[in-house]
Design a protein around this motif. Sequence first.
Motif, PDB file in Angstrom:
ATOM      1  N   PHE A 117       2.283 -15.602 -23.587  1.00 10.89           N
ATOM      2  CA  PHE A 117       0.867 -15.700 -23.967  1.00 10.89           C
ATOM      3  C   PHE A 117       0.404 -14.558 -24.864  1.00 10.89           C
ATOM      4  CE2 PHE A 117       1.116 -18.722 -20.572  1.00 10.89           C
ATOM      5  CZ  PHE A 117       0.249 -19.720 -20.971  1.00 10.89           C
ATOM      6  N   GLU A 118       1.198 -13.525 -25.034  1.00 10.96           N
ATOM      7  CA  GLU A 118       0.795 -12.402 -25.886  1.00 10.96           C
ATOM      8  C   GLU A 118       0.646 -12.883 -27.327  1.00 10.96           C
ATOM      9  OE1 GLU A 118      -0.752  -9.032 -26.869  1.00 10.96           O
ATOM     10  OE2 GLU A 118      -0.068  -9.291 -24.795  1.00 10.96           O
ATOM     11  N   GLY A 119      -0.585 -12.811 -27.844  1.00  7.09           N
ATOM     12  CA  GLY A 119      -0.871 -13.228 -29.211  1.00  7.09           C
ATOM     13  C   GLY A 119      -0.975 -14.734 -29.392  1.00  7.09           C
ATOM     14  N   LYS A 120      -0.875 -15.492 -28.306  1.00  8.99           N
ATOM     15  CA  LYS A 120      -0.962 -16.956 -28.389  1.00  8.99           C
ATOM     16  C   LYS A 120      -2.370 -17.357 -28.805  1.00  8.99           C
ATOM     17  CE  LYS A 120      -0.206 -21.175 -25.663  1.00  8.99           C
ATOM     18  NZ  LYS A 120       0.433 -21.890 -26.740  1.00  8.99           N
ATOM     19  N   GLU A 121      -2.423 -18.338 -29.695  1.00  7.85           N
ATOM     20  CA  GLU A 121      -3.688 -18.858 -30.208  1.00  7.85           C
ATOM     21  C   GLU A 121      -4.418 -19.632 -29.115  1.00  7.85           C
ATOM     22  OE1 GLU A 121      -6.260 -19.465 -33.638  1.00  7.85           O
ATOM     23  OE2 GLU A 121      -4.488 -18.199 -33.408  1.00  7.85           O
ATOM     24  N   SER A 122      -5.669 -19.295 -28.928  1.00  7.34           N
ATOM     25  CA  SER A 122      -6.522 -20.018 -27.989  1.00  7.34           C
ATOM     26  C   SER A 122      -7.175 -21.189 -28.701  1.00  7.34           C
ATOM     27  CB  SER A 122      -7.584 -19.042 -27.453  1.00  7.34           C
ATOM     28  OG  SER A 122      -8.820 -19.647 -27.280  1.00  7.34           O
ATOM     29  N   HIS A 123      -7.510 -22.191 -27.954  1.00  6.86           N
ATOM     30  CA  HIS A 123      -8.186 -23.381 -28.475  1.00  6.86           C
ATOM     31  C   HIS A 123      -9.472 -23.006 -29.204  1.00  6.86           C
ATOM     32  CE1 HIS A 123     -10.582 -27.117 -28.160  1.00  6.86           C
ATOM     33  NE2 HIS A 123      -9.435 -27.732 -28.137  1.00  6.86           N
ATOM     34  N   SER A 124     -10.219 -22.045 -28.658  1.00  6.72           N
ATOM     35  CA  SER A 124     -11.562 -21.751 -29.169  1.00  6.72           C
ATOM     36  C   SER A 124     -11.766 -20.354 -29.729  1.00  6.72           C
ATOM     37  CB  SER A 124     -12.588 -21.949 -28.041  1.00  6.72           C
ATOM     38  OG  SER A 124     -12.514 -23.249 -27.529  1.00  6.72           O
ATOM     39  N   GLY A 126      -9.164 -18.010 -31.118  1.00  8.82           N
ATOM     40  CA  GLY A 126      -8.133 -17.375 -31.923  1.00  8.82           C
ATOM     41  C   GLY A 126      -7.086 -16.733 -31.025  1.00  8.82           C
ATOM     42  N   ALA A 127      -6.295 -15.841 -31.605  1.00  8.55           N
ATOM     43  CA  ALA A 127      -5.217 -15.193 -30.852  1.00  8.55           C
ATOM     44  C   ALA A 127      -5.791 -14.285 -29.762  1.00  8.55           C
ATOM     45  CB  ALA A 127      -4.335 -14.385 -31.790  1.00  8.55           C
ATOM     46  N   LEU A 128      -5.204 -14.368 -28.567  1.00  8.09           N
ATOM     47  CA  LEU A 128      -5.615 -13.530 -27.437  1.00  8.09           C
ATOM     48  C   LEU A 128      -4.435 -12.709 -26.954  1.00  8.09           C
ATOM     49  CD1 LEU A 128      -7.606 -16.131 -25.257  1.00  8.09           C
ATOM     50  CD2 LEU A 128      -8.527 -14.522 -26.939  1.00  8.09           C
ATOM     51  N   THR A 129      -4.738 -11.582 -26.357  1.00  8.10           N
ATOM     52  CA  THR A 129      -3.688 -10.798 -25.701  1.00  8.10           C
ATOM     53  C   THR A 129      -3.342 -11.477 -24.370  1.00  8.10           C
ATOM     54  OG1 THR A 129      -5.197  -9.413 -24.411  1.00  8.10           O
ATOM     55  CG2 THR A 129      -4.652  -8.655 -26.673  1.00  8.10           C
ATOM     56  N   SER A 130      -2.212 -11.123 -23.797  1.00  6.60           N
ATOM     57  CA  SER A 130      -1.859 -11.699 -22.493  1.00  6.60           C
ATOM     58  C   SER A 130      -2.870 -11.274 -21.427  1.00  6.60           C
ATOM     59  CB  SER A 130      -0.434 -11.321 -22.086  1.00  6.60           C
ATOM     60  OG  SER A 130      -0.297  -9.934 -21.971  1.00  6.60           O
ATOM     61  N   GLN A 131      -3.454 -10.085 -21.560  1.00  7.46           N
ATOM     62  CA  GLN A 131      -4.478  -9.655 -20.610  1.00  7.46           C
ATOM     63  C   GLN A 131      -5.722 -10.524 -20.721  1.00  7.46           C
ATOM     64  OE1 GLN A 131      -4.218  -7.113 -18.128  1.00  7.46           O
ATOM     65  NE2 GLN A 131      -5.942  -8.348 -17.461  1.00  7.46           N
ATOM     66  N   GLU A 132      -6.109 -10.866 -21.938  1.00  9.48           N
ATOM     67  CA  GLU A 132      -7.259 -11.750 -22.118  1.00  9.48           C
ATOM     68  C   GLU A 132      -6.968 -13.138 -21.554  1.00  9.48           C
ATOM     69  OE1 GLU A 132      -9.462 -10.019 -26.099  1.00  9.48           O
ATOM     70  OE2 GLU A 132      -7.601 -11.153 -26.368  1.00  9.48           O
TER      71      GLU A 132
END
Length: 150
Positions: A117-124, A126-132
Amino acid sequence: MKNIFEKEISNQVIARIDKLTTSSQPHWGKMSVSQMLAHCNVTYEMVYTDKHPKPNAFMKFMLKLFVKNAVVSAKPYSKNGKTAPQFIIVEEKDFQLEKTRLINYINQTQELGAKHFEGKESHSFGALTSQEWNNSFYKHLDHHLTQFGV
């Protein structure tokens, strides 16, 4: 914030879900227990399926500006907060089906792990950190399981 990517934490969340029954009642809000489970599944549907249309560029910008921090920060959700339209479940759902789907999504997410999930694009957003991603997953589940007293 507990780490949903850790097997022990995922198992704790699943144990809480297993305490729910078809007669579980909310301490606040209007959703039934099966609607709540379906509502929680929307988060994972946005990660693992194309069921929900992605917002256009302008809407994504607005979501990042006004909503993202509330979703990905460690600050807990307030009771009876605003809900995005795709998360509003009005029809009654099959309790066992929604429960099984949610547990499967939690297990899938834990098995993929934080690194996935590190840097994975979110649906809404953009890219999120794994912590997010973790904050988003865990606090949403915790909020609704607390809503139903488990």
